[in-house]
Design a protein around this motif. Sequence first.
Motif, PDB file in Angstrom:
ATOM      1  N   THR A  98       0.834  -1.210   0.000  1.00  0.00           N
ATOM      2  CA  THR A  98       0.000   0.000   0.000  1.00  0.00           C
ATOM      3  C   THR A  98       0.865   1.254   0.000  1.00  0.00           C
ATOM      4  OG1 THR A  98      -1.655  -1.250   1.259  1.00  0.00           O
ATOM      5  CG2 THR A  98      -1.935   1.130   1.138  1.00  0.00           C
ATOM      6  N   LEU A  99       1.970   1.235   0.760  1.00  0.00           N
ATOM      7  CA  LEU A  99       2.869   2.385   0.767  1.00  0.00           C
ATOM      8  C   LEU A  99       3.470   2.614  -0.620  1.00  0.00           C
ATOM      9  CD1 LEU A  99       4.726   1.858   4.172  1.00  0.00           C
ATOM     10  CD2 LEU A  99       3.245   3.787   3.569  1.00  0.00           C
ATOM     11  N   LEU A 100       3.797   1.545  -1.315  1.00  0.00           N
ATOM     12  CA  LEU A 100       4.319   1.686  -2.672  1.00  0.00           C
ATOM     13  C   LEU A 100       3.279   2.306  -3.601  1.00  0.00           C
ATOM     14  CD1 LEU A 100       6.256  -1.692  -3.046  1.00  0.00           C
ATOM     15  CD2 LEU A 100       7.249   0.603  -3.031  1.00  0.00           C
ATOM     16  N   GLU A 101       2.012   1.911  -3.431  1.00  0.00           N
ATOM     17  CA  GLU A 101       0.939   2.516  -4.235  1.00  0.00           C
ATOM     18  C   GLU A 101       0.824   4.007  -3.954  1.00  0.00           C
ATOM     19  OE1 GLU A 101      -2.882   0.416  -5.038  1.00  0.00           O
ATOM     20  OE2 GLU A 101      -2.154  -0.912  -3.434  1.00  0.00           O
ATOM     21  N   LEU A 102       0.874   4.372  -2.659  1.00  0.00           N
ATOM     22  CA  LEU A 102       0.774   5.782  -2.297  1.00  0.00           C
ATOM     23  C   LEU A 102       1.947   6.577  -2.860  1.00  0.00           C
ATOM     24  CD1 LEU A 102      -0.345   5.397   1.431  1.00  0.00           C
ATOM     25  CD2 LEU A 102      -1.732   6.296  -0.441  1.00  0.00           C
ATOM     26  N   LEU A 103       3.133   6.002  -2.792  1.00  0.00           N
ATOM     27  CA  LEU A 103       4.310   6.682  -3.317  1.00  0.00           C
ATOM     28  C   LEU A 103       4.187   6.900  -4.825  1.00  0.00           C
ATOM     29  CD1 LEU A 103       7.168   7.773  -2.884  1.00  0.00           C
ATOM     30  CD2 LEU A 103       8.016   5.432  -3.084  1.00  0.00           C
ATOM     31  N   GLU A 104       3.702   5.907  -5.527  1.00  0.00           N
ATOM     32  CA  GLU A 104       3.518   6.037  -6.977  1.00  0.00           C
ATOM     33  C   GLU A 104       2.456   7.084  -7.307  1.00  0.00           C
ATOM     34  OE1 GLU A 104       2.460   3.207 -10.850  1.00  0.00           O
ATOM     35  OE2 GLU A 104       2.404   2.386  -8.809  1.00  0.00           O
ATOM     36  N   PHE A 105       1.390   7.107  -6.515  1.00  0.00           N
ATOM     37  CA  PHE A 105       0.309   8.064  -6.758  1.00  0.00           C
ATOM     38  C   PHE A 105       0.806   9.500  -6.573  1.00  0.00           C
ATOM     39  CE2 PHE A 105      -3.226  10.617  -5.001  1.00  0.00           C
ATOM     40  CZ  PHE A 105      -4.096  10.561  -6.073  1.00  0.00           C
ATOM     41  N   VAL A 106       1.563   9.738  -5.516  1.00  0.00           N
ATOM     42  CA  VAL A 106       2.050  11.092  -5.235  1.00  0.00           C
ATOM     43  C   VAL A 106       3.083  11.513  -6.283  1.00  0.00           C
ATOM     44  CG1 VAL A 106       3.324  12.480  -3.557  1.00  0.00           C
ATOM     45  CG2 VAL A 106       1.563  10.923  -2.773  1.00  0.00           C
ATOM     46  N   SER A 107       3.822  10.562  -6.824  1.00  0.00           N
ATOM     47  CA  SER A 107       4.878  10.885  -7.780  1.00  0.00           C
ATOM     48  C   SER A 107       4.352  11.194  -9.173  1.00  0.00           C
ATOM     49  CB  SER A 107       5.873   9.721  -7.867  1.00  0.00           C
ATOM     50  OG  SER A 107       6.408   9.409  -6.598  1.00  0.00           O
ATOM     51  N   GLU A 108       3.113  10.833  -9.472  1.00  0.00           N
ATOM     52  CA  GLU A 108       2.585  10.958 -10.828  1.00  0.00           C
ATOM     53  C   GLU A 108       1.693  12.177 -11.016  1.00  0.00           C
ATOM     54  OE1 GLU A 108       0.664   7.268 -11.601  1.00  0.00           O
ATOM     55  OE2 GLU A 108       2.540   6.177 -11.992  1.00  0.00           O
ATOM     56  N   ASN A 109       2.074  13.290 -10.392  1.00  0.00           N
ATOM     57  CA  ASN A 109       1.354  14.554 -10.567  1.00  0.00           C
ATOM     58  C   ASN A 109      -0.144  14.391 -10.323  1.00  0.00           C
ATOM     59  OD1 ASN A 109       1.068  17.264 -11.058  1.00  0.00           O
ATOM     60  ND2 ASN A 109       0.959  17.026 -13.294  1.00  0.00           N
ATOM     61  N   PRO A 110      -0.536  14.089  -9.085  1.00  0.00           N
ATOM     62  CA  PRO A 110      -1.952  13.878  -8.783  1.00  0.00           C
ATOM     63  C   PRO A 110      -2.722  15.195  -8.781  1.00  0.00           C
ATOM     64  CG  PRO A 110      -0.668  13.870  -6.775  1.00  0.00           C
ATOM     65  CD  PRO A 110       0.318  13.982  -7.904  1.00  0.00           C
ATOM     66  N   PRO A 111      -4.050  15.140  -8.668  1.00  0.00           N
ATOM     67  CA  PRO A 111      -4.822  16.382  -8.536  1.00  0.00           C
ATOM     68  C   PRO A 111      -4.485  17.092  -7.228  1.00  0.00           C
ATOM     69  CG  PRO A 111      -6.217  14.457  -8.161  1.00  0.00           C
ATOM     70  CD  PRO A 111      -4.922  13.939  -8.699  1.00  0.00           C
ATOM     71  N   LYS A 112      -4.925  18.324  -7.112  1.00  0.00           N
ATOM     72  CA  LYS A 112      -4.615  19.117  -5.924  1.00  0.00           C
ATOM     73  C   LYS A 112      -5.095  18.401  -4.672  1.00  0.00           C
ATOM     74  CE  LYS A 112      -6.966  22.779  -4.790  1.00  0.00           C
ATOM     75  NZ  LYS A 112      -7.539  24.138  -4.773  1.00  0.00           N
ATOM     76  N   PHE A 113      -4.215  18.314  -3.682  1.00  0.00           N
ATOM     77  CA  PHE A 113      -4.560  17.614  -2.450  1.00  0.00           C
ATOM     78  C   PHE A 113      -5.578  18.418  -1.662  1.00  0.00           C
ATOM     79  CE2 PHE A 113      -0.192  15.933  -3.168  1.00  0.00           C
ATOM     80  CZ  PHE A 113      -0.535  14.590  -3.289  1.00  0.00           C
TER      81      PHE A 113
END
Length: 479
Positions: A98-113
């Motif tokens: 799950t941490l790897l998924e979160l890291l990938e999500f944050v690294s791929e220019n997500p929408p505004k938090f």
Amino acid sequence: MWKQFLGKLPRKSPKSDQDLPRNPNLGPNAANPAAKRASAAVFPASVIAGIEPLLAFKDIPNSERMNLFISKLSLCSVVFDFTDPAKNIQEKELKRATLLELLEFVSENPPKFSEPAILASCKMCSINLFRVFPPNCRSRITTENDNEDEPIFDPAWPHLQLVYDFFLRFVTSTSLEAKVAKKYVNHAFISRIVDLFESDDPRERDSLKAILHRVYGKFMIHRPFIRKCVSNVFHRFVFETEKHNGIAELLEIFGSVITGFALPLKEEHKIFFSRALIPLHKPKSLGVYFQQLSFCVTQFIEKEPKLGVVLIKGLLKCWPITNSQKEVMLLGEVEEVLESINMTDFQKVMVPLFYRIRHCMNSFNFQVAERALFLWNNDQIVNRIAHNREAILPIVIPALELNAQNHWNHSILNLTFNVKKMLAEMDEPLVSACISNYREEQERQDSKIEKRSEIWERLENAARLQPLVGNTTAVLVTH
């Protein structure tokens, strides 16, 4: 709290439910029983019932991804015991994935938090990272030889590294607005980050170094507080404990921060230089962080050369008497400073400075004496000595004469003769006068010693002739 976060997860669409076997006892998670079993190992079954917390971001619409992001953060807010590798293996692997998924999500220019996402991110990082180190493992640096010991590695590092990487990407993401995030990356949060620099694990301190530097760059409103926190760490280290593992990393951060200071320097920065950086030369573990400290000091002096006078006066106050390694390091730093300051500032400190250099030249530790004599190989320093030779040569000539007469090391004798020759070429009459004055002073000292010996001899002879009275026992110590 869990229900609020996990309830935002998107459920299976009605169409996918129709594709499942029509068994009233099967819920939406029946399509992925492994995911349900894994998540049930982390959370109570009553909380996760009917929810799939392991949905992939790519499997849900963009409008629901932030909710899934928050839910996965909640899933990772459970801390496991890593001292026993055989314990909670399935749960640890679930959290790692799950941490790897979160890291990938944050690294791929997500929408505004969103604000709840920022809150959940800071909370997850706080739960995983902020901890109190055991007394037997923290702050082992007490001598210069400690840095040669084997480092202690945290068994939880496989998860801690992912959390640190996540937070670093999170802070540096363009989707994070500093105006919103400053409510959660607040003074308390930053203070706890600074406390983590006491970790024995060098990998953790490297991650913290990158994070604190990025936080300093992104949150301008917190910069004075960060400088204050670091100053407090330095003060506590110098004046109370002399034990801290992260001094070198904190100085490395400030080395890059100082390069960005605007000119003229603010009074606050000058105070940091004089009250935080200069006292760091005092601890006996100076060798552990001397390179980083010297870089910070050099950056300050390059921006404002007048601070060189402040530094030299501070070094003379805390100059070591019995630690020869520190003396060698400080002599090297003095040489760099003397190259940077102007003639007027040099004249303010030259007399007390060269009295200290004279003591170093006469040191029986050949490394200290050698380093002090090497100052005469620097053309800039020799030029300034030449311009002020009337004040400096009477200080150093006696030290050269004493070395030539008594020093045990042949390389020091050779260096001494070379310096004497250089000074004689600079101003032979003055050198001759200084040598003559030194010899006259030596004769006076020898005369005083001889007179003192004669007085003691007369006293001993007079005492020897006196009769013993009563039970008085006289003890005569002869030479």
